[in-house]
Write a protein that holds these residues in place. Structure first.
Motif, PDB file in Angstrom:
ATOM      1  N   HIS A  14       0.808  -1.238   0.000  1.00  0.00           N
ATOM      2  CA  HIS A  14       0.000   0.000   0.000  1.00  0.00           C
ATOM      3  C   HIS A  14       0.834   1.278   0.000  1.00  0.00           C
ATOM      4  N   ARG A  15       2.146   1.162   0.244  1.00  0.00           N
ATOM      5  CA  ARG A  15       2.974   2.374   0.215  1.00  0.00           C
ATOM      6  C   ARG A  15       3.636   2.572  -1.148  1.00  0.00           C
ATOM      7  N   GLY A  16       3.465   1.610  -2.044  1.00  0.00           N
ATOM      8  CA  GLY A  16       4.092   1.702  -3.370  1.00  0.00           C
ATOM      9  C   GLY A  16       3.295   2.602  -4.301  1.00  0.00           C
ATOM     10  N   MET A  17       3.802   2.780  -5.502  1.00  0.00           N
ATOM     11  CA  MET A  17       3.110   3.649  -6.467  1.00  0.00           C
ATOM     12  C   MET A  17       1.689   3.138  -6.736  1.00  0.00           C
ATOM     13  N   VAL A  18       1.570   1.841  -7.011  1.00  0.00           N
ATOM     14  CA  VAL A  18       0.266   1.266  -7.360  1.00  0.00           C
ATOM     15  C   VAL A  18      -0.619   1.135  -6.119  1.00  0.00           C
ATOM     16  N   GLY A  19      -0.063   0.550  -5.053  1.00  0.00           N
ATOM     17  CA  GLY A  19      -0.843   0.338  -3.839  1.00  0.00           C
ATOM     18  C   GLY A  19      -1.387   1.643  -3.268  1.00  0.00           C
TER      19      GLY A  19
ATOM     20  N   ARG B 162       0.327  -2.968   5.447  1.00  0.00           N
ATOM     21  CA  ARG B 162       1.513  -3.119   6.298  1.00  0.00           C
ATOM     22  C   ARG B 162       2.750  -2.793   5.461  1.00  0.00           C
ATOM     23  N   ALA B 163       3.640  -1.994   6.034  1.00  0.00           N
ATOM     24  CA  ALA B 163       4.927  -1.742   5.367  1.00  0.00           C
ATOM     25  C   ALA B 163       5.763  -3.018   5.401  1.00  0.00           C
ATOM     26  N   SER B 164       6.711  -3.143   4.487  1.00  0.00           N
ATOM     27  CA  SER B 164       7.538  -4.356   4.469  1.00  0.00           C
ATOM     28  C   SER B 164       8.333  -4.515   5.759  1.00  0.00           C
TER      29      SER B 164
ATOM     30  N   LEU C 223      -1.843  -8.442  -9.343  1.00  0.00           N
ATOM     31  CA  LEU C 223      -1.334  -7.529 -10.362  1.00  0.00           C
ATOM     32  C   LEU C 223      -0.039  -8.051 -10.957  1.00  0.00           C
ATOM     33  N   GLY C 224      -0.009  -8.156 -12.260  1.00  0.00           N
ATOM     34  CA  GLY C 224       1.208  -8.576 -12.956  1.00  0.00           C
ATOM     35  C   GLY C 224       1.679  -7.457 -13.840  1.00  0.00           C
ATOM     36  N   SER C 225       2.143  -7.813 -15.027  1.00  0.00           N
ATOM     37  CA  SER C 225       2.650  -6.781 -15.919  1.00  0.00           C
ATOM     38  C   SER C 225       2.654  -7.311 -17.349  1.00  0.00           C
TER      39      SER C 225
ATOM     40  N   ALA D  87       7.960 -15.256 -12.682  1.00  0.00           N
ATOM     41  CA  ALA D  87       7.292 -15.189 -11.377  1.00  0.00           C
ATOM     42  C   ALA D  87       5.850 -14.726 -11.562  1.00  0.00           C
ATOM     43  N   LYS D  88       5.644 -13.685 -12.358  1.00  0.00           N
ATOM     44  CA  LYS D  88       4.291 -13.148 -12.559  1.00  0.00           C
ATOM     45  C   LYS D  88       3.384 -14.168 -13.259  1.00  0.00           C
ATOM     46  N   ILE D  89       3.945 -14.905 -14.221  1.00  0.00           N
ATOM     47  CA  ILE D  89       3.139 -15.930 -14.907  1.00  0.00           C
ATOM     48  C   ILE D  89       2.690 -16.992 -13.892  1.00  0.00           C
TER      49      ILE D  89
ATOM     50  N   MET E 260      -3.288  -7.323 -15.768  1.00  0.00           N
ATOM     51  CA  MET E 260      -1.944  -7.074 -16.286  1.00  0.00           C
ATOM     52  C   MET E 260      -1.845  -5.642 -16.813  1.00  0.00           C
ATOM     53  N   PRO E 261      -1.305  -4.727 -16.001  1.00  0.00           N
ATOM     54  CA  PRO E 261      -1.177  -3.352 -16.482  1.00  0.00           C
ATOM     55  C   PRO E 261      -0.008  -3.209 -17.458  1.00  0.00           C
ATOM     56  N   THR E 262      -0.167  -2.273 -18.374  1.00  0.00           N
ATOM     57  CA  THR E 262       0.940  -1.873 -19.226  1.00  0.00           C
ATOM     58  C   THR E 262       1.926  -1.040 -18.393  1.00  0.00           C
ATOM     59  N   ASN E 263       2.896  -0.365 -19.020  1.00  0.00           N
ATOM     60  CA  ASN E 263       3.830   0.496 -18.282  1.00  0.00           C
ATOM     61  C   ASN E 263       3.052   1.589 -17.566  1.00  0.00           C
ATOM     62  N   LEU E 264       3.371   1.786 -16.288  1.00  0.00           N
ATOM     63  CA  LEU E 264       2.660   2.780 -15.485  1.00  0.00           C
ATOM     64  C   LEU E 264       3.551   3.981 -15.214  1.00  0.00           C
ATOM     65  N   TYR E 265       2.916   5.095 -14.890  1.00  0.00           N
ATOM     66  CA  TYR E 265       3.657   6.276 -14.434  1.00  0.00           C
ATOM     67  C   TYR E 265       2.713   7.068 -13.535  1.00  0.00           C
TER      68      TYR E 265
ATOM     69  N   SER F 183      14.908   2.771 -12.255  1.00  0.00           N
ATOM     70  CA  SER F 183      13.578   3.240 -12.649  1.00  0.00           C
ATOM     71  C   SER F 183      13.202   2.800 -14.060  1.00  0.00           C
ATOM     72  N   HIS F 184      11.909   2.927 -14.362  1.00  0.00           N
ATOM     73  CA  HIS F 184      11.404   2.659 -15.704  1.00  0.00           C
ATOM     74  C   HIS F 184      11.647   3.873 -16.598  1.00  0.00           C
ATOM     75  N   VAL F 185      11.351   3.706 -17.897  1.00  0.00           N
ATOM     76  CA  VAL F 185      11.773   4.711 -18.880  1.00  0.00           C
ATOM     77  C   VAL F 185      11.144   6.090 -18.650  1.00  0.00           C
TER      78      VAL F 185
ATOM     79  N   VAL G  75      11.743  12.093  -3.464  1.00  0.00           N
ATOM     80  CA  VAL G  75      11.316  11.016  -4.370  1.00  0.00           C
ATOM     81  C   VAL G  75      12.112   9.754  -4.089  1.00  0.00           C
ATOM     82  N   LYS G  76      11.458   8.650  -4.434  1.00  0.00           N
ATOM     83  CA  LYS G  76      12.011   7.350  -4.082  1.00  0.00           C
ATOM     84  C   LYS G  76      13.384   7.086  -4.686  1.00  0.00           C
ATOM     85  N   GLN G  77      14.300   6.650  -3.860  1.00  0.00           N
ATOM     86  CA  GLN G  77      15.628   6.227  -4.298  1.00  0.00           C
ATOM     87  C   GLN G  77      15.753   4.772  -3.855  1.00  0.00           C
TER      88      GLN G  77
END
Ligand SMILES: NC(=O)c1ccc[n+]([C@@H]2O[C@H](COP(=O)([O-])OP(=O)(O)OC[C@H]3O[C@@H](n4cnc5c(N)ncnc54)[C@H](OP(=O)(O)O)[C@@H]3O)[C@@H](O)[C@H]2O)c1
Length: 323
Positions: A19-24, A42-44, A113-115, A147-149, A170-175, A186-188, A318-320
């Protein structure tokens, strides 16, 4: 069409893993805005989802009725290439623990959620759900994809064998807000936003981008994905696997030009074609989800402008990601 769950109880207990991630965090915001009051996360550091016993204890103590799995080890080409074992094993541990505990504890609904990287590298475009496992994967991220499959198949098996409402999106590339802007992992799209911003602040120095710029990619705002996830939760989808995207793509060169314009960088762009391009084209066929009644609403230019605004407001925090 999906079967609408008309009497959705607003205090149904929903666990959002990651829940603390971009998607969650986007899913959490969306559910909260729709009046859902019983959200748990819950945080990791509090609950390591790789630990099966800890996950089982958590389910038994909290008894979630709905589980949304937005927890994963994610990263770009470089990170996948450098840490193949972690991308394969940690993702399988996280999802196996979440899925099996949901099954054992009679969770009513599970959304995995996969990709889009689960589809073969050279599959026909746009990518249809039925192309899964028809040819070889893109080698740069096959660890993550495998793993996602396995997660998609675990949900499909539970659905088939026990008739439970476990579904994979299965979401496409997210931003969007809370993306990873760390240049090593990071992603593109967020990587470009950051590079253009820093170059602009540095007297518009030239920027170097990976590859030839010719591959085509599709991008979805994370708030649109969150909307799709909540749609999937509130409606009973009839199949086990759905693509989530906009159904529109552009070249990496076009993306660079769009971001350069939004950021206001006026320097040169240098393409380093010695670096890998990845899959030549990746566009989702989103007709199954559209037939079910959902489509994306946020245009790319508007979404990037909002994301850049968020980046500027959060540039110091921002996340590092540390691997
Ligand atoms: N980003 C994209 O472009 C994209 C595209 C398609 C699909 N997706 C999918 O969307 C999902 C979420 O991605 P994201 O971009 O939101 O990633 P993210 O921002 O990195 O968030 C991942 C979340 O997973 C949690 N997590 C990771 N390892 C964990 C562990 N061992 N125990 C407990 N929690 C753990 C993290 O928790 P802490 O913050 O507490 O450490 C974090 O909140 C993934 O399944 C991914 O495949 C993402």
């Amino acid at each position: 069409m999906s079967k609408a769950n008309t009497n959705m109880n607003k205090d149904i207990k929903i666990y959002i893993a990651g829940h603390r991630g971009m998607v969650g965090s986007a899913i959490w915001r969306n559910l909260e805005s729709k009046g859902y009051t019983n959200l748990i996360g819950r945080a990791s550091a509090e609950l390591d989802l790789r630990n099966q016993q800890a996950v089982n204890d958590f389910y038994q103590a909290e008894k979630p009725e709905v589980v949304i799995d937005a927890a994963a080890k994610v990263g770009g080409i470089l990170a996948n290439n450098d840490y193949p074992y972690q991308f394969l094993m940690e993702n399988m541990q996280i999802q196996n623990n979440l899925i099996d505990a949901a099954h054992q504890n009679n969770v009513k609904k599970f959304i995995f959620l996969g990709s889009s990287c689960i589809y073969p590298r050279l599959a026909p475009q746009p990518l249809k759900e039925e192309y899964l496992l028809t040819a070889a994967l893109e080698p740069t991220n096959e660890w993550y994809a495998i793993a996602k499959i396995a997660g998609v198949k675990a949900c499909e098996a539970i659905r088939k064998q026990y008739n439970k409402d476990f579904v994979s999106l299965m979401p496409t590339n997210l931003y969007g807000p809370h993306d990873n802007f760390d240049l090593k992992s990071s992603h593109v799209l967020p990587a470009m936003l950051r590079k253009f911003h820093e170059a602009k602040c540095n007297n518009n120095t030239p920027i170097e981008l990976w590859g030839s710029g010719t591959p085509m990619r599709e991008f979805l705002h994370v708030d649109d994905l969150a909307d799709a996830v909540v749609f999937a939760f509130e409606n009973q989808l009839q199949e086990n696997l759905y693509n989530i995207g906009t159904g529109r793509d552009l070249t990496i060169k076009e993306l660079a030009a769009l971001i350069q314009g939004i950021v206001g960088h006026t320097g040169e762009i240098i393409w380093d074609s010695s670096k890998p391009d990845g899959t030549p084209r990746k566009l989702m066929d989103v007709s199954k989800m559209m037939d079910a009644g959902w489509k994306a609403k946020i245009g790319l230019e508007q979404g990037i402008k909002e994301t850049y605004k968020w980046f500027l407001e959060n540039v110091n925090t921002v996340k590092q990601v540390k691997m």
